[in-house]
Write a protein that holds these residues in place. Sequence first.
Motif, PDB file in Angstrom:
ATOM      1  N   LEU A  71      17.055  31.192  43.405  1.00  0.00           N
ATOM      2  CA  LEU A  71      17.229  30.568  42.102  1.00  0.00           C
ATOM      3  C   LEU A  71      16.676  29.145  42.093  1.00  0.00           C
ATOM      4  N   CYS A  72      16.825  28.442  43.196  1.00  0.00           N
ATOM      5  CA  CYS A  72      16.270  27.088  43.281  1.00  0.00           C
ATOM      6  C   CYS A  72      14.746  27.123  43.200  1.00  0.00           C
ATOM      7  N   ILE A  73      14.140  28.139  43.779  1.00  0.00           N
ATOM      8  CA  ILE A  73      12.685  28.282  43.696  1.00  0.00           C
ATOM      9  C   ILE A  73      12.255  28.446  42.248  1.00  0.00           C
ATOM     10  N   TYR A  74      13.044  29.212  41.472  1.00  0.00           N
ATOM     11  CA  TYR A  74      12.705  29.434  40.067  1.00  0.00           C
ATOM     12  C   TYR A  74      12.838  28.167  39.221  1.00  0.00           C
ATOM     13  N   THR A  75      13.551  27.166  39.736  1.00  0.00           N
ATOM     14  CA  THR A  75      13.607  25.874  39.037  1.00  0.00           C
ATOM     15  C   THR A  75      12.521  24.942  39.549  1.00  0.00           C
ATOM     16  N   ASP A  76      11.561  25.481  40.274  1.00  0.00           N
ATOM     17  CA  ASP A  76      10.496  24.677  40.891  1.00  0.00           C
ATOM     18  C   ASP A  76      11.097  23.653  41.847  1.00  0.00           C
ATOM     19  N   ASN A  77      12.202  24.082  42.502  1.00  0.00           N
ATOM     20  CA  ASN A  77      12.915  23.257  43.490  1.00  0.00           C
ATOM     21  C   ASN A  77      13.399  21.931  42.911  1.00  0.00           C
ATOM     22  N   SER A  78      13.706  21.948  41.618  1.00  0.00           N
ATOM     23  CA  SER A  78      14.269  20.743  41.007  1.00  0.00           C
ATOM     24  C   SER A  78      15.761  20.605  41.318  1.00  0.00           C
ATOM     25  N   ILE A  79      16.373  21.677  41.802  1.00  0.00           N
ATOM     26  CA  ILE A  79      17.757  21.612  42.269  1.00  0.00           C
ATOM     27  C   ILE A  79      17.814  22.126  43.705  1.00  0.00           C
ATOM     28  N   ARG A  80      18.868  21.707  44.409  1.00  0.00           N
ATOM     29  CA  ARG A  80      19.051  22.129  45.798  1.00  0.00           C
ATOM     30  C   ARG A  80      20.139  23.198  45.879  1.00  0.00           C
ATOM     31  N   PRO A  81      20.059  24.098  46.877  1.00  0.00           N
ATOM     32  CA  PRO A  81      21.096  25.135  47.013  1.00  0.00           C
ATOM     33  C   PRO A  81      22.501  24.558  47.082  1.00  0.00           C
ATOM     34  N   GLN A  82      22.682  23.441  47.795  1.00  0.00           N
ATOM     35  CA  GLN A  82      24.008  22.844  47.915  1.00  0.00           C
ATOM     36  C   GLN A  82      24.523  22.373  46.565  1.00  0.00           C
TER      37      GLN A  82
END
Length: 287
Positions: A123-134
């Motif tokens: 899911l973080c990848i789908y935000t273009d890594n704008s958010i982190r898993p943590q």
Amino acid sequence: MELLCLEMDTSIRARPDPNLLRDDRVLQRLLTIEERFLPQYSYFKGVQKDIQPFMRRMVATWMLEVCEEQKCEEEVFPLAINYLDRFLAMVPIKKCNLQLLGAVCMFLASKLKETRPLTAEKLCIYTDNSIRPQELLEWELVVLGKLKWNLAAVTPNDFIEHIVRRLPLADDKLVLIRKHVQTFIALCATDFRFAMYPPSMIATGSVGAAICGLQLDSADQSWGDSLTDQLAKITNTEVDVLKECQEQIERVLESSLREGPQRGPSGKGLDELDQASTPTDVRDVNL
């Protein structure tokens, strides 16, 4: 002899139980509790100051595209939108956190409905890594707390089988009808005007729009009462209200077809992605 455990790549789902679908008590129970899971008022008027309706539509469209690309179960997206609306009706957030909230809602809905849920990393990848898993995991606990862990919400998808099995429809038409109904339900979920509609009304209006669009109501002479009258009786909906809902659903479809595809879930244009085979593609629906 070696013992090997072989796992299939495809998930096996339980078939609908005809005994439950024929039991009117199940349908009546769904109708009784459905409004518990609705936002009580338009949160854009009283709660949210930094978010506008068009932003909600953008993040909802993104969520739909992610669910389609990941081939999620049809129930995941409407359930995720239910979580999103219920949270926004209680907690004011900044617009920079709206996509994070959408990702969290998909994360929770996939855990409830999928045998192989979406991962935080994906899911973080789908935000273009704008958010982190943590960050996503921390917000997961916040959303769960605000929803009081009440995740088994009633959505329009819960009514589909109860409705279509009470109509005089040929078995060979049911697959196509379900596909069109699910498309209409997904479109309604992206449009805030339907956020406070009871799920049964959205499902009933979607079934009516699908059958009329496929012209099955005019081809089949065994209806007796009109299609709208039969649908209204099944879900205890007023005929005039149901007609207005169905017409509004058809207008949303026409608007979506005019606008056309714009952006993909990973930031690419939809013309760069092969979306034509997705289960919820408005181009497959012809009214």
